[in-house]
Design a protein around this motif. Structure first.
Motif, PDB file in Angstrom:
ATOM      1  N   SER A  43      70.416  41.980 142.351  1.00 55.03           N
ATOM      2  CA  SER A  43      71.086  42.501 141.155  1.00 55.03           C
ATOM      3  C   SER A  43      70.444  42.010 139.865  1.00 55.03           C
ATOM      4  CB  SER A  43      72.569  42.115 141.168  1.00 55.03           C
ATOM      5  OG  SER A  43      72.700  40.719 140.956  1.00 55.03           O
ATOM      6  N   GLY A  44      69.413  41.158 139.974  1.00 49.87           N
ATOM      7  CA  GLY A  44      68.736  40.627 138.794  1.00 49.87           C
ATOM      8  C   GLY A  44      69.299  39.315 138.288  1.00 49.87           C
ATOM      9  N   ALA A  45      70.287  38.759 138.990  1.00 52.47           N
ATOM     10  CA  ALA A  45      70.860  37.477 138.589  1.00 52.47           C
ATOM     11  C   ALA A  45      69.919  36.337 138.982  1.00 52.47           C
ATOM     12  CB  ALA A  45      72.223  37.274 139.241  1.00 52.47           C
ATOM     13  N   VAL A  46      69.761  35.360 138.103  1.00 52.98           N
ATOM     14  CA  VAL A  46      68.939  34.191 138.399  1.00 52.98           C
ATOM     15  C   VAL A  46      69.714  33.286 139.354  1.00 52.98           C
ATOM     16  CG1 VAL A  46      67.866  32.127 137.432  1.00 52.98           C
ATOM     17  CG2 VAL A  46      67.671  34.309 136.228  1.00 52.98           C
ATOM     18  N   VAL A  47      69.100  32.991 140.505  1.00 51.80           N
ATOM     19  CA  VAL A  47      69.752  32.182 141.538  1.00 51.80           C
ATOM     20  C   VAL A  47      68.932  30.954 141.928  1.00 51.80           C
ATOM     21  CG1 VAL A  47      71.110  34.097 142.473  1.00 51.80           C
ATOM     22  CG2 VAL A  47      68.813  33.649 143.376  1.00 51.80           C
ATOM     23  N   GLY A  48      67.833  30.722 141.225  1.00 46.54           N
ATOM     24  CA  GLY A  48      67.013  29.560 141.519  1.00 46.54           C
ATOM     25  C   GLY A  48      66.024  29.310 140.399  1.00 46.54           C
ATOM     26  N   SER A  49      65.566  28.052 140.316  1.00 46.76           N
ATOM     27  CA  SER A  49      64.573  27.713 139.299  1.00 46.76           C
ATOM     28  C   SER A  49      63.707  26.564 139.785  1.00 46.76           C
ATOM     29  CB  SER A  49      65.240  27.329 137.976  1.00 46.76           C
ATOM     30  OG  SER A  49      65.880  26.069 138.079  1.00 46.76           O
ATOM     31  N   VAL A  50      62.553  26.448 139.164  1.00 44.11           N
ATOM     32  CA  VAL A  50      61.657  25.314 139.361  1.00 44.11           C
ATOM     33  C   VAL A  50      60.749  25.270 138.143  1.00 44.11           C
ATOM     34  CG1 VAL A  50      59.871  26.596 140.643  1.00 44.11           C
ATOM     35  CG2 VAL A  50      60.113  24.123 140.988  1.00 44.11           C
ATOM     36  N   GLY A  51      60.368  24.056 137.761  1.00 52.63           N
ATOM     37  CA  GLY A  51      59.514  23.929 136.585  1.00 52.63           C
ATOM     38  C   GLY A  51      58.438  22.884 136.770  1.00 52.63           C
ATOM     39  N   LEU A  52      57.450  22.980 135.915  1.00 54.99           N
ATOM     40  CA  LEU A  52      56.379  21.995 135.837  1.00 54.99           C
ATOM     41  C   LEU A  52      56.326  21.471 134.407  1.00 54.99           C
ATOM     42  CD1 LEU A  52      53.517  23.970 137.630  1.00 54.99           C
ATOM     43  CD2 LEU A  52      54.844  22.082 138.605  1.00 54.99           C
ATOM     44  N   GLU A  53      56.085  20.202 134.287  1.00 54.52           N
ATOM     45  CA  GLU A  53      55.796  19.608 132.993  1.00 54.52           C
ATOM     46  C   GLU A  53      54.398  19.035 133.164  1.00 54.52           C
ATOM     47  OE1 GLU A  53      58.239  16.737 129.927  1.00 54.52           O
ATOM     48  OE2 GLU A  53      59.272  17.471 131.702  1.00 54.52           O
ATOM     49  N   ARG A  54      53.398  19.705 132.594  1.00 58.71           N
ATOM     50  CA  ARG A  54      51.996  19.384 132.885  1.00 58.71           C
ATOM     51  C   ARG A  54      51.421  18.339 131.938  1.00 58.71           C
ATOM     52  NH1 ARG A  54      48.611  24.453 132.770  1.00 58.71           N
ATOM     53  NH2 ARG A  54      50.278  25.457 131.627  1.00 58.71           N
ATOM     54  N   PHE A  55      50.555  17.493 132.522  1.00 59.41           N
ATOM     55  CA  PHE A  55      49.833  16.460 131.792  1.00 59.41           C
ATOM     56  C   PHE A  55      48.426  16.399 132.357  1.00 59.41           C
ATOM     57  CE2 PHE A  55      54.297  15.362 132.095  1.00 59.41           C
ATOM     58  CZ  PHE A  55      54.642  15.255 130.750  1.00 59.41           C
ATOM     59  N   GLY A  56      47.575  17.305 131.950  1.00 56.62           N
ATOM     60  CA  GLY A  56      46.219  17.346 132.485  1.00 56.62           C
ATOM     61  C   GLY A  56      46.234  17.677 133.957  1.00 56.62           C
ATOM     62  N   ALA A  67      71.126  28.299 143.710  1.00 53.82           N
ATOM     63  CA  ALA A  67      72.577  28.506 143.645  1.00 53.82           C
ATOM     64  C   ALA A  67      73.192  28.303 145.020  1.00 53.82           C
ATOM     65  CB  ALA A  67      72.881  29.904 143.119  1.00 53.82           C
ATOM     66  N   ARG A  68      74.375  27.732 145.039  1.00 54.68           N
ATOM     67  CA  ARG A  68      75.033  27.402 146.317  1.00 54.68           C
ATOM     68  C   ARG A  68      75.186  28.606 147.241  1.00 54.68           C
ATOM     69  NH1 ARG A  68      78.064  23.633 142.882  1.00 54.68           N
ATOM     70  NH2 ARG A  68      77.458  21.560 143.578  1.00 54.68           N
ATOM     71  N   HIS A  69      75.502  29.758 146.690  1.00 60.53           N
ATOM     72  CA  HIS A  69      75.783  30.921 147.543  1.00 60.53           C
ATOM     73  C   HIS A  69      74.544  31.520 148.202  1.00 60.53           C
ATOM     74  CE1 HIS A  69      74.809  32.978 143.742  1.00 60.53           C
ATOM     75  NE2 HIS A  69      74.557  34.043 144.478  1.00 60.53           N
ATOM     76  N   VAL A  70      73.332  31.043 147.844  1.00 54.91           N
ATOM     77  CA  VAL A  70      72.117  31.557 148.494  1.00 54.91           C
ATOM     78  C   VAL A  70      71.306  30.446 149.167  1.00 54.91           C
ATOM     79  CG1 VAL A  70      71.919  33.613 147.043  1.00 54.91           C
ATOM     80  CG2 VAL A  70      70.806  31.500 146.323  1.00 54.91           C
ATOM     81  N   ASN A  72      70.092  27.712 152.060  1.00 53.91           N
ATOM     82  CA  ASN A  72      69.763  27.759 153.490  1.00 53.91           C
ATOM     83  C   ASN A  72      69.113  29.067 153.913  1.00 53.91           C
ATOM     84  OD1 ASN A  72      70.849  25.132 153.944  1.00 53.91           O
ATOM     85  ND2 ASN A  72      72.891  26.042 153.850  1.00 53.91           N
ATOM     86  N   ALA A  73      68.448  29.727 152.964  1.00 53.84           N
ATOM     87  CA  ALA A  73      67.726  30.954 153.285  1.00 53.84           C
ATOM     88  C   ALA A  73      66.231  30.806 152.996  1.00 53.84           C
ATOM     89  CB  ALA A  73      68.307  32.132 152.494  1.00 53.84           C
ATOM     90  N   GLY A  74      65.786  29.571 152.679  1.00 53.69           N
ATOM     91  CA  GLY A  74      64.368  29.328 152.432  1.00 53.69           C
ATOM     92  C   GLY A  74      63.935  29.521 150.989  1.00 53.69           C
ATOM     93  N   LEU A  75      64.878  29.770 150.095  1.00 54.77           N
ATOM     94  CA  LEU A  75      64.503  30.030 148.702  1.00 54.77           C
ATOM     95  C   LEU A  75      63.913  28.787 148.031  1.00 54.77           C
ATOM     96  CD1 LEU A  75      64.296  31.958 146.360  1.00 54.77           C
ATOM     97  CD2 LEU A  75      66.717  31.513 145.842  1.00 54.77           C
ATOM     98  N   GLY A  76      64.460  27.615 148.313  1.00 56.02           N
ATOM     99  CA  GLY A  76      63.913  26.389 147.740  1.00 56.02           C
ATOM    100  C   GLY A  76      62.465  26.179 148.162  1.00 56.02           C
TER     101      GLY A  76
END
Length: 144
Positions: A43-56, A67-70, A72-76
């Motif tokens: 549906s276009g809802a954001v259900v996960g995130s990950v970020g980088l803070e780069r230093f060279g 998100a809890r409701h998604v 155990n499906a391998g998204l992480g």
């Protein structure tokens, strides 16, 4: 699920997702989003995130959450793999992270537990290392 680069209008939903997962998000700001990825459901809802803070050639991996409701499906795992690929393509050779609850997950993804003091100075000086994550958080590293 669709993985895409985060946009500035994703900031509030990323912060809400971090809060829902009891992860630090007070230092997540628009300037950091250029190195964030989000997962969208059908549906276009954001259900996960990950970020980088780069230093060279090093980067702090941060804000990996689903998100809890998604769960155990391998998204992480998918988000982590995408972040690692992004880091490699940006010339990053080592990823660092702190966690109080997911050390086992990261060890299963070939991260190794290391002494927090062994992180590069730039990584140790981030708000996440210096202020937000407790001293008892596990510090992990992965060579890319």
């Amino acid at each position: 699920m669709k993985i895409r680069a985060a946009r500035s209008d994703d900031l509030d939903v990323i912060k809400a997702l971090l809060a829902e997962n009891e992860l630090p998000g007070t230092d997540v700001r628009a300037a950091l989003l250029s190195d964030f990825l989000v997962a969208e459901d059908a549906s276009g809802a954001v259900v996960g995130s990950v970020g980088l803070e780069r230093f060279g050639q090093s980067a702090l991996l941060r804000s990996l959450c689903v998100a809890r409701h998604v769960r155990n499906a391998g998204l992480g795992t998918t988000l982590l793999s995408c972040a690692e690929a992004t880091a490699r393509s940006a010339g990053v050779f080592e990823l660092w992270l702190l966690t109080t609850s997911a050390a086992g997950f990261f060890r299963s993804m070939e991260y190794v537990e290391v002494d927090r003091c062994s992180a590069p100075a730039e990584v140790r000086q981030t708000r996440q290392f210096a202020q937000l994550c407790p001293a008892n958080a596990s510090c992990l590293k992965k060579q890319l």
